[in-house]
Design an enzyme around this catalytic site. Sequence first.
Site, PDB file in Angstrom:
ATOM      1  N   LYS A  47       0.838  -1.209   0.000  1.00 40.38           N
ATOM      2  CA  LYS A  47       0.000   0.000   0.000  1.00 40.38           C
ATOM      3  C   LYS A  47       0.868   1.252   0.000  1.00 40.38           C
ATOM      4  CE  LYS A  47      -3.805  -2.467   2.180  1.00 40.38           C
ATOM      5  NZ  LYS A  47      -4.373  -2.959   3.422  1.00 40.38           N
ATOM      6  N   GLN A  91      -4.683  -1.872   9.520  1.00 37.79           N
ATOM      7  CA  GLN A  91      -4.504  -3.185   8.902  1.00 37.79           C
ATOM      8  C   GLN A  91      -5.094  -4.283   9.799  1.00 37.79           C
ATOM      9  OE1 GLN A  91      -3.148  -3.725   5.780  1.00 37.79           O
ATOM     10  NE2 GLN A  91      -3.882  -5.811   6.068  1.00 37.79           N
ATOM     11  N   ASP A 114     -11.242   2.300   3.883  1.00 41.39           N
ATOM     12  CA  ASP A 114     -11.553   0.870   3.760  1.00 41.39           C
ATOM     13  C   ASP A 114     -13.049   0.664   3.489  1.00 41.39           C
ATOM     14  OD1 ASP A 114      -9.556  -1.041   3.724  1.00 41.39           O
ATOM     15  OD2 ASP A 114      -9.261  -1.014   5.892  1.00 41.39           O
TER      16      ASP A 114
END
Length: 278
Positions: A47, A91, A114
């Site tokens: 990422k 994460q 997200d």
Amino acid sequence: MIIDGKKIAHELRQAIANQVALLEQKPGLAVILVGDDPASAVYVRNKDNACKEVGFYSEKINKPANITQTELLAEIERLNNDDSIDGILVQLPLPNHLDANQVIETINPEKDVDGFHSENIGKLMQNKPFLRPCTPKGVMILLKITGVDLVGKNCVVVGASNIVGRPMACELLNARATVTICNSKTQDLSSKLKQADIVVVAVGIPKMIQANWIKSGAIVIDVGINRLDNGRLVGDVDFDTAKEVASWITPVPGGVGPMTIATLLENTLTAHKARKQK
């Protein structure tokens, strides 16, 4: 036909980079990694590299595995109030002593790139999407590439997680498809799959879906990624046999995976533009 997720994701990242080049201020993404799980560390590094590729400001925050819930929430609040940060990503999975749901709900919904915050999921459910969960959003882009009109199509989603299965069903409903949600324990799953024009599988069981379960000419999207004992990565679908039956199919790796990071970048750009318009 094999759906080349790598190629499509590269084109999307290029389009994002072209837009970023025209902006006065660069979008900023903060990624929090708790602990030292090797797989999570690889995802975070990917990422970070993708952010640099498209010209984003990227902040990678490593926290020890024994961080308390209070300390982690305080870090999120700091980022909520940081004007250089447009997107916040924690994460997953988190260590067992941490409450992931509370962590997600603490993220400002306008920075929830997200797409997991209940406010963003609610908007998706009402067909008023803002920041959409990345993997289902990526799947919708892959389906668009096939040129198949989703209206009225029979779609079966195998897997009902909050991250993929449930929002995937919402995405397909919003496209006016007819959607059936199953899971690995669904009775007579094969007969349901044989009726499906489009199959999306996300259960985390290697090669669970067999070719003789798939209707001839169906589109098969395999979200699963599983590492076998020999180190090989495979999906939830038996790709080698299913590709002989399906009209379109995603490989593993190189199918859905690259799209997830590309749509994360797109969400971050969307969040940046929305915040600048305020």
